[in-house]
Scaffold this motif. Structure first.
Motif, PDB file in Angstrom:
ATOM      1  N   LEU A 153       0.817  -1.214   0.000  1.00  0.00           N
ATOM      2  CA  LEU A 153       0.000   0.000   0.000  1.00  0.00           C
ATOM      3  C   LEU A 153       0.853   1.267   0.000  1.00  0.00           C
ATOM      4  O   LEU A 153       0.333   2.369   0.153  1.00  0.00           O
ATOM      5  CB  LEU A 153      -0.973  -0.008   1.183  1.00  0.00           C
ATOM      6  CG  LEU A 153      -2.142  -0.959   0.971  1.00  0.00           C
ATOM      7  CD1 LEU A 153      -2.748  -1.395   2.278  1.00  0.00           C
ATOM      8  CD2 LEU A 153      -3.182  -0.323   0.077  1.00  0.00           C
ATOM      9  N   GLN A 154       2.165   1.118  -0.167  1.00  0.00           N
ATOM     10  CA  GLN A 154       3.099   2.243  -0.316  1.00  0.00           C
ATOM     11  C   GLN A 154       2.927   3.300   0.790  1.00  0.00           C
ATOM     12  O   GLN A 154       2.543   4.434   0.546  1.00  0.00           O
ATOM     13  CB  GLN A 154       2.968   2.877  -1.692  1.00  0.00           C
ATOM     14  CG  GLN A 154       3.452   1.990  -2.817  1.00  0.00           C
ATOM     15  CD  GLN A 154       4.954   1.777  -2.769  1.00  0.00           C
ATOM     16  OE1 GLN A 154       5.716   2.656  -3.114  1.00  0.00           O
ATOM     17  NE2 GLN A 154       5.389   0.617  -2.321  1.00  0.00           N
ATOM     18  N   ASN A 188       9.934  -0.879  11.605  1.00  0.00           N
ATOM     19  CA  ASN A 188      10.714  -1.903  10.904  1.00  0.00           C
ATOM     20  C   ASN A 188       9.902  -2.630   9.839  1.00  0.00           C
ATOM     21  O   ASN A 188       9.791  -3.847   9.842  1.00  0.00           O
ATOM     22  CB  ASN A 188      11.309  -2.905  11.900  1.00  0.00           C
ATOM     23  CG  ASN A 188      12.198  -2.232  12.907  1.00  0.00           C
ATOM     24  OD1 ASN A 188      12.930  -1.304  12.573  1.00  0.00           O
ATOM     25  ND2 ASN A 188      12.133  -2.672  14.148  1.00  0.00           N
ATOM     26  N   MET A 189       9.318  -1.861   8.937  1.00  0.00           N
ATOM     27  CA  MET A 189       8.504  -2.449   7.871  1.00  0.00           C
ATOM     28  C   MET A 189       9.334  -3.123   6.792  1.00  0.00           C
ATOM     29  O   MET A 189       8.844  -3.999   6.100  1.00  0.00           O
ATOM     30  CB  MET A 189       7.647  -1.382   7.194  1.00  0.00           C
ATOM     31  CG  MET A 189       6.559  -0.836   8.035  1.00  0.00           C
ATOM     32  SD  MET A 189       5.353   0.104   7.072  1.00  0.00           S
ATOM     33  CE  MET A 189       6.322   0.998   5.888  1.00  0.00           C
ATOM     34  N   HIS A 190      10.578  -2.702   6.604  1.00  0.00           N
ATOM     35  CA  HIS A 190      11.387  -3.246   5.510  1.00  0.00           C
ATOM     36  C   HIS A 190      11.587  -4.744   5.690  1.00  0.00           C
ATOM     37  O   HIS A 190      12.066  -5.205   6.713  1.00  0.00           O
ATOM     38  CB  HIS A 190      12.727  -2.517   5.409  1.00  0.00           C
ATOM     39  CG  HIS A 190      12.564  -1.106   4.986  1.00  0.00           C
ATOM     40  ND1 HIS A 190      12.301  -0.743   3.681  1.00  0.00           N
ATOM     41  CD2 HIS A 190      12.565   0.045   5.688  1.00  0.00           C
ATOM     42  CE1 HIS A 190      12.175   0.560   3.603  1.00  0.00           C
ATOM     43  NE2 HIS A 190      12.333   1.072   4.806  1.00  0.00           N
ATOM     44  N   GLY A 191      11.156  -5.505   4.693  1.00  0.00           N
ATOM     45  CA  GLY A 191      11.310  -6.943   4.705  1.00  0.00           C
ATOM     46  C   GLY A 191      10.189  -7.698   5.399  1.00  0.00           C
ATOM     47  O   GLY A 191      10.226  -8.913   5.470  1.00  0.00           O
ATOM     48  N   GLN A 222       3.918  -4.319   6.583  1.00  0.00           N
ATOM     49  CA  GLN A 222       3.633  -3.336   5.532  1.00  0.00           C
ATOM     50  C   GLN A 222       2.127  -3.252   5.277  1.00  0.00           C
ATOM     51  O   GLN A 222       1.573  -2.164   5.129  1.00  0.00           O
ATOM     52  CB  GLN A 222       4.372  -3.713   4.246  1.00  0.00           C
ATOM     53  CG  GLN A 222       5.877  -3.643   4.365  1.00  0.00           C
ATOM     54  CD  GLN A 222       6.584  -4.328   3.206  1.00  0.00           C
ATOM     55  OE1 GLN A 222       5.970  -4.939   2.339  1.00  0.00           O
ATOM     56  NE2 GLN A 222       7.900  -4.232   3.203  1.00  0.00           N
ATOM     57  N   ILE A 223       1.476  -4.397   5.214  1.00  0.00           N
ATOM     58  CA  ILE A 223       0.026  -4.426   4.992  1.00  0.00           C
ATOM     59  C   ILE A 223      -0.692  -3.826   6.196  1.00  0.00           C
ATOM     60  O   ILE A 223      -1.616  -3.020   6.035  1.00  0.00           O
ATOM     61  CB  ILE A 223      -0.445  -5.863   4.694  1.00  0.00           C
ATOM     62  CG1 ILE A 223       0.072  -6.298   3.323  1.00  0.00           C
ATOM     63  CG2 ILE A 223      -1.965  -5.965   4.757  1.00  0.00           C
ATOM     64  CD1 ILE A 223      -0.088  -7.772   3.023  1.00  0.00           C
ATOM     65  N   THR A 224      -0.252  -4.179   7.390  1.00  0.00           N
ATOM     66  CA  THR A 224      -0.853  -3.618   8.604  1.00  0.00           C
ATOM     67  C   THR A 224      -0.750  -2.105   8.601  1.00  0.00           C
ATOM     68  O   THR A 224      -1.719  -1.406   8.915  1.00  0.00           O
ATOM     69  CB  THR A 224      -0.179  -4.208   9.865  1.00  0.00           C
ATOM     70  OG1 THR A 224      -0.399  -5.624   9.869  1.00  0.00           O
ATOM     71  CG2 THR A 224      -0.734  -3.604  11.133  1.00  0.00           C
ATOM     72  N   ALA A 225       0.423  -1.576   8.229  1.00  0.00           N
ATOM     73  CA  ALA A 225       0.609  -0.121   8.170  1.00  0.00           C
ATOM     74  C   ALA A 225      -0.356   0.510   7.166  1.00  0.00           C
ATOM     75  O   ALA A 225      -0.956   1.550   7.436  1.00  0.00           O
ATOM     76  CB  ALA A 225       2.047   0.229   7.808  1.00  0.00           C
TER      77      ALA A 225
END
Length: 193
Positions: free
Chosen positions: A102-103, A116-119, A124-127
């Motif tokens: 979702l960028q 710490n979203m990287h990887g 990432q989806i939660t964010a």
């Protein structure tokens, strides 16, 4: 360099000069290719199974945090932003680089409690879904798909404000592009998840 392009952009010319030369080049009667055979197979029926897994994760997270009403727009935004791929990095901006399906900018994710979203595709989806939830809260808990698209691209603090001309034009273009997205058939019926 583009196929058939014989005049690359030089360091001392601006975009206007480049496009003028490009128009002159193609106006000589040259014909653009009519076949896409040079691009290989464009058959989407054998999509990466990872994409359907990401789509399912997005749908599940959206359903649990936002409700069924917002699953479709979450999937549309994911398709527009990353094509259902994890670990996609956006272009460098003055705010940093957006990351994930979702960028979401890391600074925005941190403000939402995701670090710490990287990887980490799940983070990432939660964010991204928490960002959408924050957008909904900024409008009393309910938004149209157009409003949530505007909020996704402009942020929960500026989605309903008139931006400067170029930013406003980009926001409106983004809203139109999000509305035009189709949830692919391989995602399956949304109510079945």
């Amino acid at each position: 360099m583009a196929v058939g392009l014989t005049h690359p952009l030089t360091a001392d010319e601006n975009a206007s000069e480049f496009f003028h030369k490009d128009r002159a080049y193609w106006s000589k009667g040259l014909i653009a290719p009519t076949s896409t055979s040079w691009a290989g197979s464009l058959d989407n029926s054998k999509l990466n199974p990872q994409k359907s897994k990401v789509a399912k994760m997005v749908a599940d997270e959206a359903r649990s945090k936002l409700g069924e009403k917002y699953v479709e727009i979450a999937l549309k935004l994911t398709k527009l932003e990353s094509g259902y791929r994890c670990h996609v990095l956006g272009p460098k901006t003055r705010h940093g680089r957006a990351v994930g399906p979702l960028q979401v900018l890391p600074s925005s994710a941190a403000a939402l409690g995701v670090h710490n979203m990287h990887g980490d595709c799940k983070a990432q989806i939660t964010a991204g879904i928490l960002h959408m939830e924050r957008c909904l809260k900024s409008n009393g808990g309910s938004m149209t798909h157009r409003q949530i698209s505007a909020c996704h691209v402009a942020g929960w603090g500026g989605w309903n404000k008139q931006l400067n001309r170029s930013a406003e034009r980009y926001k409106q273009t983004y809203i139109t592009m999000a509305a035009a997205q189709k949830v692919p058939g391989w995602v399956g019926p949304l109510s079945a998840w």
